[in-house]
Design an enzyme around this catalytic site. Sequence first.
Site, PDB file in Angstrom:
ATOM      1  N   ASP A   4       0.901  -1.152   0.000  1.00  0.00           N
ATOM      2  CA  ASP A   4       0.000   0.000   0.000  1.00  0.00           C
ATOM      3  C   ASP A   4       0.938   1.199   0.000  1.00  0.00           C
ATOM      4  O   ASP A   4       1.539   1.513   1.031  1.00  0.00           O
ATOM      5  CB  ASP A   4      -0.896   0.013   1.231  1.00  0.00           C
ATOM      6  CG  ASP A   4      -1.866   1.194   1.247  1.00  0.00           C
ATOM      7  OD1 ASP A   4      -1.601   2.180   0.520  1.00  0.00           O
ATOM      8  OD2 ASP A   4      -2.864   1.159   1.984  1.00  0.00           O
ATOM      9  N   HIS A   5       1.090   1.851  -1.144  1.00  0.00           N
ATOM     10  CA  HIS A   5       2.161   2.841  -1.264  1.00  0.00           C
ATOM     11  C   HIS A   5       1.992   4.014  -0.295  1.00  0.00           C
ATOM     12  O   HIS A   5       2.959   4.717   0.011  1.00  0.00           O
ATOM     13  CB  HIS A   5       2.282   3.352  -2.705  1.00  0.00           C
ATOM     14  CG  HIS A   5       1.202   4.300  -3.119  1.00  0.00           C
ATOM     15  ND1 HIS A   5       0.041   3.884  -3.732  1.00  0.00           N
ATOM     16  CD2 HIS A   5       1.109   5.650  -3.017  1.00  0.00           C
ATOM     17  CE1 HIS A   5      -0.712   4.928  -3.984  1.00  0.00           C
ATOM     18  NE2 HIS A   5      -0.091   6.019  -3.566  1.00  0.00           N
TER      19      HIS A   5
ATOM     20  N   HIS B 296      -5.900   2.653   1.486  1.00  0.00           N
ATOM     21  CA  HIS B 296      -5.250   3.867   1.976  1.00  0.00           C
ATOM     22  C   HIS B 296      -5.946   4.434   3.209  1.00  0.00           C
ATOM     23  O   HIS B 296      -5.317   4.714   4.230  1.00  0.00           O
ATOM     24  CB  HIS B 296      -5.240   4.954   0.887  1.00  0.00           C
ATOM     25  CG  HIS B 296      -4.578   4.544  -0.380  1.00  0.00           C
ATOM     26  ND1 HIS B 296      -3.632   3.546  -0.449  1.00  0.00           N
ATOM     27  CD2 HIS B 296      -4.703   5.007  -1.652  1.00  0.00           C
ATOM     28  CE1 HIS B 296      -3.229   3.411  -1.698  1.00  0.00           C
ATOM     29  NE2 HIS B 296      -3.859   4.281  -2.433  1.00  0.00           N
TER      30      HIS B 296
END
Length: 505
Positions: A198-199, A261
């Site tokens: 999950d960047h 996110h």
Amino acid sequence: MTATEAAQLDNPLLEGLQIRRAPDPCILVIFGASGDLTQRKLFPALYSLAYRRLLPKQFAVVGAARSEETDEEFQERMKDAVREHSRDEFRDDVWESLAEGMRYVAMDFADEAGEDRLAETLNELDADRGTRGNRIYYLATPPGVFATVVEAIGKRRHTDGWTRLIIEKPFGHDLESARELNTAVQKYFEEREVFRIDHYLGKETVQNMLVLRFANGIFEPIWNRQFVDHVQITVAESIGIEGRAAYYERSGAIRDIFQNHLLQLLAITAMEPPIDFTADSVRNEKVKVLRAMHTPGPKHVVRGQYGRGYVEGEEVPAYREEADVDPSSLTETFVSAKLYVDNWRWADTPFYVRAGKRLARRETTIAIEFKKAPHPPFEDAGEENLQPNVLVCHIQPDEGVSLEFAAKVPGQGMTLRTVHMDFLYGGAFRTGIPEAYERLILDCLLGDATLFTRADEVEEQWSLVDAIVAFWKRDRPAFPNYEAGTWPAAADDLMRRDGRSWRRH
């Protein structure tokens, strides 16, 4: 500490991204190397790591995709991508050090001949580059082939060295598919070998939430229901779907942003102090938060879809007018909810969250609004001037932290005004903020999974999303219901019913 490590720590370029040990020699294999992610994010990140001498000397990168391409063509295409997208100046010597270990293999994702060619290339690189059989496999492919690629890799695992697997989001489409993918992965890999990206967790400002809370004695004592009135989390984008209709029509805002996110930001905000900052200790605390969240009722969740409007003075089309979108689409481009974490620290404290496309501005913030002073002796100041204290973590675009508090306006009388105490990353540190993928790739090279999601985290997130989507199926929303470039009124109503409002700055 070796001389190389000492030189790395003394390098001013490394102020925002330091390591205490060098990564092991290895080969990074990127499946889906012809895609946009590889060009815009992965190779620019690799170049920045090479620029700072953070990659192991014995390192190689193999691109794998269906398109036919030579090693030289692949190298030239990635060179152009680095020139266009890297945050660092382009230097020939840095690029050559990376390009020396670059190879390309044209293959299908279920093609034994292609798998043979890939295995042969990897063995040759082990011999030429001294990579010792260590492998990182990066799945930058369409989600529909994740299980196929995992099986192909698992059946041909190298017997020497270690193996790690990086999987991009979305990890599943719902709880059932996420469990099926976890089962497929766990057939061949141990959990410690799996890195689900999950960047957002790679962003410095997200990581700073942990430091803000647990390294500063003034915040943790008041980080609870006794002092916090509510929390607001916003993940807003001003852009549209950017030509990704095929993906977005199937995902919508709740699967694209909310499930990963947004819920990760909430978990980091609400988690208990871990016993240490090892991967499992941190992720254990996040899982406890996710498990403590109850499903919001239909009145506590709103969704929206943008119509025509103006963004930065330019007229933009409605979602249903975007290329390849169903003209009668019921896909949501916005979701907002009031959530509760039912534990001792947060009981009865609402977490208001919102995320979506084509909103008034690009903004990702976490705002902790504290309860008002119980008995302020400033009657003449007027109630409207006595605003609550708010601690705001700006994830993007203006990275930093601000604290809002009341101060006396100079002059006669007791007039109050809200003022801001600001910390900005750009002004406090000597170097730019590392891109999220730089940190995440480096952590995987080091075998540190702290900033990656674990199987049980993913399943808890999908469990909540599935419950929300289930009651959405009972009605037909009146879309579009907000103009592009605005904040949806339904989300304002969600807070107004509680006598609260969203922050507007």
